[in-house]
Design a protein around this motif. Structure first.
Motif, PDB file in Angstrom:
ATOM      1  N   LYS A  19       0.736  -1.175  -0.064  1.00  0.00           N
ATOM      2  CA  LYS A  19       0.296  -0.176  -0.002  1.00  0.00           C
ATOM      3  C   LYS A  19       0.731   1.110   0.119  1.00  0.00           C
ATOM      4  N   THR A  20       1.980   1.280   0.765  1.00  0.00           N
ATOM      5  CA  THR A  20       2.807   2.429   0.723  1.00  0.00           C
ATOM      6  C   THR A  20       3.303   2.707  -0.545  1.00  0.00           C
TER       7      THR A  20
ATOM      8  N   VAL B 274       7.098   6.984  -3.885  1.00  0.00           N
ATOM      9  CA  VAL B 274       7.813   6.186  -3.025  1.00  0.00           C
ATOM     10  C   VAL B 274       8.467   4.908  -3.758  1.00  0.00           C
TER      11      VAL B 274
ATOM     12  N   VAL C 115      10.558   0.822   0.889  1.00  0.00           N
ATOM     13  CA  VAL C 115       9.775   0.838   2.068  1.00  0.00           C
ATOM     14  C   VAL C 115      10.187  -0.543   2.874  1.00  0.00           C
TER      15      VAL C 115
ATOM     16  N   VAL D  71       3.940   6.503   9.810  1.00  0.00           N
ATOM     17  CA  VAL D  71       4.777   6.587   8.341  1.00  0.00           C
ATOM     18  C   VAL D  71       5.462   7.819   8.238  1.00  0.00           C
TER      19      VAL D  71
ATOM     20  N   VAL E 249      10.786   4.939   2.605  1.00  0.00           N
ATOM     21  CA  VAL E 249       9.532   5.281   3.983  1.00  0.00           C
ATOM     22  C   VAL E 249       9.618   3.930   4.929  1.00  0.00           C
TER      23      VAL E 249
ATOM     24  N   GLN F 268       7.284   1.949   7.199  1.00  0.00           N
ATOM     25  CA  GLN F 268       5.917   1.635   7.390  1.00  0.00           C
ATOM     26  C   GLN F 268       5.603   0.713   8.756  1.00  0.00           C
TER      27      GLN F 268
ATOM     28  N   GLN G  78      -1.047   6.680   9.446  1.00  0.00           N
ATOM     29  CA  GLN G  78      -0.793   6.085   8.114  1.00  0.00           C
ATOM     30  C   GLN G  78      -0.516   7.626   7.186  1.00  0.00           C
TER      31      GLN G  78
END
Length: 574
Positions: free
Chosen positions: A282-283, A289, A292, A333, A383, A385, A501
Motif C-alpha cells: 500500500k505504501t 515512494v 519501503v 509512516v 519510507v 511503514q 498512516q
C-alpha cells in the motif's frame, strides 16, 4: 421453410421465458433458504448464548432438581430438545457460538480499569459535565450499545508486544508454496547454510503471506541441508551460485530472475508476522515512494529498528533500538534515511535502474543504505511503514564481532560510504546524536507544526474535528511535519491509525500524559508554530507552553464564536 423457422423461434422464445422463470424461482428459493439459515443461526445462537450464561446454568440446575424430586429423571422437555437441535446445527455446519455481549457491570469495570492504568490522561480529560454524560450513557444504553461506546473511548492499553516464537517446526517438513504465473512481489532470500533458520523463515512466509508472490532462494554454495532444499520446499525458485559470491553479489545475481513488480529482500534469519506484506504494498501505491521497510522487532517483542538514521560522519543508528515499539514516535509512516536490508522492498524497475547493490560495498554492509541514498538521488522517497512487522534474529548469519569475519566490513564500508556521499551528508544530515527528532523523519528543512486539540479529531462526527482534519491534510500536502496532541491522550480509532498512516505523529498514551512538560521542553525547539484549538484546551495547555523557554509562536483556532459565549458567561457569573 419460413413458417417452420418462425415456429422454432417462437418455441425457443417460450423455452427462454420458462428458463428465465425457473431461474427467478431458484433465486427466490435460494434467498429464502439463506434467510431461513440466518434465522436458525441467529435464534439457535441466542439459545446457546443463554445456556452458557449464569441464568441458563441456574435454570438447568432447577430443571434437574425438579425432575429428581418428581421422579422424572431422563425425560427431556421441548426446550431441551431445542437446545440439543441447536448444538447439532452448529456442529454440523461448523459454526461458532457467538460470545455474549459483556454486561453493563463488566463495561463499568473496563472503564475503571482503564482509568487506573491511565490516571493522568484520564484526569486531564475529565470534567463534571463529562462525568454526568458517562453516567447518562450507562443508564440509557443497553449492554451491546454500551460496549460500542466503551470500546471507542477506553481502548485496551498498548505495550511492548511479546512475540511468541514460532512453534517447533520439523526441519524436514515439506513446504508447498503456491505457483504464481504473474507475481506482484518477488521475495528474495539470500542464504548460506543455516538450513533450520531458513526453513523457519519460509514457514512463516507460507503461513502469513497473501496475494500473488514468488520466492527466490539465493543459495551461495551452501554445504548443509540447504543444498537439498528441493526435497523440503516446492513452488520456489532456487538460484544456486557455482562459486561463493558473498551477500551483495549473491543478491544481485539472483535478482535477475525476479518477475515481480516489486522486489523484497528478506534475510533468512527473520520471521514475518500476520498481515506483514499488504501495508508495504500500500505504501508503494504512492508513485514517489521507491523503497519501503517494516518495523523490525527482536524475538522478545522489543523494537530493533524503526527506520535508520545516518549522521554526517556516515555512522548509523537503528532508531528506537530496544524500546517499546508501540510508542508514538515509532507508530507513524515517515521518510527515513534508510531501511535495513534485512527486510527491504523496492520497485524492481528502480532496482534495475540503479543496477542493484553497488559492488563498491562488496562483500556486505552499507549496500542497503547506499541503495536508499541512490533511490533518493533518483527522485524517490524511502519510507518506514510501522503497520508491517518482521522479527529479526539479529547476528545469526554474520555474527556481531566488528573485528573479524564478514562483520568487519561494516567498518570498512562506512568509510567508503562517507567518501561517496560526503556532500549529501554535509548538507542534509546532523552530527552524531544531535537533533534526533528532526533526523528520524528527514525534516531538517521542513516547517514543523504542533497541533493541540481536545482529542484526536473525529472527522466524521463534528464540524470542529472535520476542520482540524482538513488543516492537517493541507499541511501535509504543503510538505510540513505535523505532530498532534489530543488533550485526553486517548488513541481513538480508527482516527489515530488513519493519521499515523498519513504521516502524522499522534502523541498519545499515559507515558505522554505523565511526561508532557518534559516532552515540551525537549521538543518545542524543533517546532516552528503551535496551532492551539478551543478555549478550554488553550486554558489547560497555555501554562505548560509558556513555562517552556523556547516556545514557538502560537496560533489560536477558535472553531466557533467562543468569544461571545465566554463574554456572556463573564457577564452572568463574573
Amino acid at each position: 421453410s419460413r413458417d417452420d423457422l418462425l415456429a422454432e423461434q417462437e418455441t425457443g422464445a417460450e423455452l427462454k421465458r420458462k428458463v428465465g422463470s425457473l431461474e427467478a424461482d431458484i433465486t427466490g428459493f435460494s434467498e429464502k433458504a439463506d434467510w431461513l439459515f440466518y434465522l436458525l443461526e441467529t435464534d439457535y445462537g441466542r439459545i446457546l448464548q443463554y445456556e452458557a450464561s449464569f441464568l441458563g446454568r441456574l435454570q438447568r440446575l432447577g430443571r434437574r432438581v425438579y425432575r429428581t424430586l418428581t421422579l422424572q429423571r431422563g425425560r427431556a422437555t421441548a426446550y431441551e430438545d431445542t437446545v440439543a437441535a441447536a448444538h447439532t446445527f452448529f456442529a454440523d455446519h461448523e459454526l461458532t457460538v457467538p460470545a455474549s455481549p459483556p454486561t453493563k457491570w463488566q463495561q463499568i469495570f473496563t472503564m475503571v480499569r482503564y482509568t487506573l492504568r491511565h490516571p493522568i490522561s484520564s484526569l486531564r480529560s475529565m470534567s463534571p459535565a463529562r462525568f454526568r454524560k458517562v453516567l447518562s450513557v450507562i443508564r440509557s444504553s443497553d449492554a451491546q450499545d454500551l460496549e460500542t461506546w466503551v470500546d471507542a473511548r477506553f481502548p485496551e492499553a498498548q505495550s511492548a508486544q511479546t512475540i511468541i516464537d514460532l512453534p517447533p517446526i520439523p526441519a524436514d517438513e515439506v513446504l508447498a508454496f503456491p505457483e504464481s504465473h504473474k507475481p506482484l512481489v518477488t521475495i528474495l532470500i539470500p542464504v548460506y547454510n543455516e538450513w533450520i533458520i531458513t526453513h523457519r523463515c519460509l514457514w512463516s512466509i507460507l503461513q502469513y503471506t497473501e496475494g500473488e508472490y514468488e520466492v527466490i532462494i539465493a543459495d551461495d554454495c551452501s554445504t548443509d541441508e540447504t543444498a537439498n532444499i528441493a526435497q523440503y520446499v516446492t513452488g520456489v525458485t532456487v538460484v544456486r551460485q557455482e562459486q561463493n559470491q558473498r551477500f551483495l553479489k549473491n543478491c544481485n545475481s539472483a535478482a535477475e530472475k525476479a518477475r515481480g513488480e516489486f522486489l523484497l529482500l528478506l534475510n533468512n534469519d527473520t520471521t514475518v508476522t500476520e498481515g506483514w506484506l499488504a501495508p508495504l504494498l500500500k505504501t508503494l501505491d504512492a508513485p514517489d515512494v521507491g523503497i519501503v521497510g517494516p518495523k523490525l522487532l527482536f524475538p522478545n517483542g522489543k523494537l530493533q529498528e524503526a527506520g535508520g538514521i545516518i549522521w554526517d560522519d556516515a555512522s548509523g543508528w537503528n532508531y528506537g533500538r530496544a524500546d517499546d515499539p508501540s510508542r508514538p514516535q515509532y507508530s507513524y509512516v515517515r521518510e527515513t534515511d534508510y531501511v535495513s536490508g534485512a527486510a527491504l522492498m523496492v520497485r524492481r524497475s528502480l532496482w534495475q535502474e540503479l543496477g542493484g547493490f553497488d559492488e563498491t560495498f562488496v562483500p556486505a554492509y552499507y549496500e542497503d543504505t547506499d541503495l536508499c541514498f541512490s533511490a533518493r538521488a533518483a527522485g524517490y522517497k524511502v519510507v518506514y511503514q510501522p503497520a508491517s512487522a518482521v522479527v529479526h534474529y539479529e547476528g545469526m548469519t554474520n555474527g556481531t564481532d566488528l573485528g573479524g569475519g564478514q562483520k568487519q566490513y561494516q567498518v570498512v564500508n562506512q568509510q567508503r560510504f562517507l567518501e561517496k556521499w560526503q556532500e549529501e551528508l554535509t548538507n542534509f544530515h546532523y552530527p552524531n546524536a544531535e537533533q534526533v527528532s528532526r533526523a528520524r523523519d528527514r525534516s531538517r528543512h521542513k516547517p514543523s507544526v504542533l497541533i493541540i486539540d481536545h482529542y484526536v479529531p473525529h472527522y466524521d462526527k463534528d464540524a470542529g474535528s472535520r476542520s482540524t482534519w482538513m488543516y492537517i491534510e493541507l499541511m501535509l500536502e504543503m510538505g510540513w511535519r505535523v505532530q498532534l496532541i489530543g488533550a485526553n491522550f486517548f488513541p481513538h480509532q480508527p482516527y489515530t491509525e488513519k493519521l499515523q498512516q498519513m504521516g502524522v505523529e499522534v502523541l498519545i498514551g499515559e507515558h505522554m500524559a505523565r511526561n508532557l512538560d518534559r516532552w515540551l521542553t525537549d521538543n518545542l525547539n524543533n517546532v516552528d508554530r503551535i496551532f492551539l484549538h478551543r478555549p478550554h484546551i488553550a486554558e489547560q495547555f497555555l501554562p505548560h507552553l509558556k513555562k517552556t523557554k523556547e516556545c514557538p509562536p502560537i496560533t489560536f483556532i477558535g472553531h466557533d464564536l467562543h468569544f461571545l459565549r465566554t463574554q456572556r458567561e463573564f457577564d452572568l457569573t463574573g
